[in-house]
Design an enzyme around this catalytic site. Structure first.
Site, PDB file in Angstrom:
ATOM      1  CB  CYS A 116       5.480  -3.585  -1.052  1.00  0.00           C
ATOM      2  SG  CYS A 116       5.803  -2.197  -2.156  1.00  0.00           S
TER       3      CYS A 116
ATOM      4  N   GLY B 214       0.855  -1.174   0.000  1.00  0.00           N
ATOM      5  CA  GLY B 214       0.000   0.000   0.000  1.00  0.00           C
ATOM      6  C   GLY B 214       0.890   1.223   0.000  1.00  0.00           C
ATOM      7  CD  GLU B 215       2.391   6.363   0.848  1.00  0.00           C
ATOM      8  OE1 GLU B 215       3.593   6.424   0.516  1.00  0.00           O
ATOM      9  OE2 GLU B 215       1.961   6.765   1.934  1.00  0.00           O
ATOM     10  CB  SER B 216       5.175   2.930   3.891  1.00  0.00           C
ATOM     11  OG  SER B 216       5.871   3.984   3.239  1.00  0.00           O
TER      12      SER B 216
ATOM     13  NE  ARG C 235       8.399   6.722   1.545  1.00  0.00           N
ATOM     14  CZ  ARG C 235       8.271   7.682   0.635  1.00  0.00           C
ATOM     15  NH1 ARG C 235       9.306   8.404   0.265  1.00  0.00           N
ATOM     16  NH2 ARG C 235       7.094   7.924   0.104  1.00  0.00           N
TER      17      ARG C 235
ATOM     18  CD  GLU D  13       0.852  -9.381  -1.742  1.00  0.00           C
ATOM     19  OE1 GLU D  13       0.790  -8.151  -1.920  1.00  0.00           O
ATOM     20  OE2 GLU D  13       1.902  -9.975  -1.458  1.00  0.00           O
TER      21      GLU D  13
ATOM     22  CG  HIS E 227       3.184  -6.615  -3.828  1.00  0.00           C
ATOM     23  ND1 HIS E 227       2.365  -6.127  -2.837  1.00  0.00           N
ATOM     24  CD2 HIS E 227       3.874  -5.552  -4.291  1.00  0.00           C
ATOM     25  CE1 HIS E 227       2.552  -4.823  -2.707  1.00  0.00           C
ATOM     26  NE2 HIS E 227       3.464  -4.448  -3.582  1.00  0.00           N
TER      27      HIS E 227
ATOM     28  CB  ILE F 277       3.747  -2.402  -7.248  1.00  0.00           C
ATOM     29  CG1 ILE F 277       3.296  -3.624  -8.059  1.00  0.00           C
ATOM     30  CG2 ILE F 277       2.877  -1.179  -7.578  1.00  0.00           C
ATOM     31  CD1 ILE F 277       1.902  -4.111  -7.710  1.00  0.00           C
ATOM     32  NE  ARG F 278       4.523   4.774  -5.596  1.00  0.00           N
ATOM     33  CZ  ARG F 278       3.797   5.328  -4.618  1.00  0.00           C
ATOM     34  NH1 ARG F 278       2.533   4.975  -4.461  1.00  0.00           N
ATOM     35  NH2 ARG F 278       4.338   6.210  -3.808  1.00  0.00           N
TER      36      ARG F 278
END
EC number: 4.3.3.6
Length: 201
Positions: A81, A49-51, A110, A177, A175, A139-140
Site C-alpha cells: 500500500c 500507513g500514510e505514505s 495515490r 499481512e 495488505h 484500504i485507501r
C-alpha cells in the site's frame, strides 16, 4: 540454516502484522527505526500507513538516504500500500514535500481505489503464489498507472495493476499481512534467500 533477517520499517503503519507474517514465513523479523538497524538486516518491508507521513519521518530519522542507497545496492524490499508508493520512481499526484525511495520503474496514483470508507477485500491472482487467489485487503489503496520495461506485473484487479516486481523489489497495493495468509510474505522471503550469497549464510 538459511534464515534471513528481515526488518520492518517501524515509523508508522501496520508494523506488528508484518512482523507476525514474516515470522510465519520462517524469517527473523525485527523493527527498523534507525540507520544502524537498517544496516543489520538482509531485507526490509515497508508497511502500509500514510505514505507522505512515512516519507517525512524517514527524512527526520535520517533513514531516507540510507534506504535509497541500500535499495540501489540491491537490498530486497517489499512494500504494501503506502510502501508501494514509496517504492515508485514517480507519483502521479504527490503531496507537498512527499519523497519516494524508488526502486521500481512505475508511476503510481495515490488513494486510487477510493477513500477509507470505500475499503474492500478482493481475491487476487498473484503470479508466483501457488494455490488459490490471495485475499487482498484494499484500504485507501493506490494502483500502478504504468510500468517500465524492467518491471514485471504480478497481479491486476478490476483492470488496474496491483502487484509489481522489479529485481529484488516487490510491491502490492493491498495488505496481505491483514488476512492470515502468509504466501506473499513467503514469496518475498524466498526472494531474500535467493539474494543471499553463500558467504553470508
Amino acid at each position: 540454516m538459511n534464515t534471513p533477517v528481515i526488518g520492518v520499517l517501524a515509523l508508522q503503519g501496520d508494523v506488528r502484522e508484518h512482523l507476525i507474517a514474516l515470522a510465519a514465513a520462517d524469517a527473523v523479523a525485527r523493527p527498523v527505526r534507525r540507520p544502524e538497524e537498517l544496516a543489520e538486516v538482509d531485507a526490509l518491508v515497508l508497511p502500509g500507513g500514510e505514505s507522505t507521513t512515512i516519507s517525512k519521518l524517514a527524512v527526520l530519522f535520517g533513514l531516507m538516504e540510507p534506504l535509497r542507497a541500500r535499495v540501489r545496492a540491491g537490498l530486497p524490499v517489499y512494500g504494501t500500500c503506502a510502501g508501494l508508493i514509496l517504492l515508485a520512481d514517480k507519483i502521479l499526484d504527490p503531496r507537498s514535500g512527499q519523497e519516494t525511495i524508488g526502486g521500481i520503474d512505475m508511476i503510481v496514483r495515490r488513494n486510487a481505489f477510493g477513500r477509507q470508507n470505500e475499503s474492500f477485500e478482493a481475491a487476487v491472482d498473484v503470479k508466483g503464489v501457488d494455490g488459490a487467489p490471495v485475499e487482498g485487503v484494499f484500504i485507501r489503496a493506490p494502483w500502478v498507472e504504468s510500468v517500465g520495461a524492467a518491471a514485471e506485473v504480478l497481479a491486476e484487479h478490476d483492470g488496474h495493476i496491483v502487484a509489481v516486481r522489479q529485481g529484488n523489489v516487490l510491491a502490492t497495493s493491498f495488505h496481505p499481512e491483514l488476512t492470515g495468509d502468509h504466501r506473499v510474505h513467503a514469496l518475498f522471503v524466498d526472494m531474500v534467500r535467493a539474494n543471499r550469497t553463500p558467504e553470508s549464510l
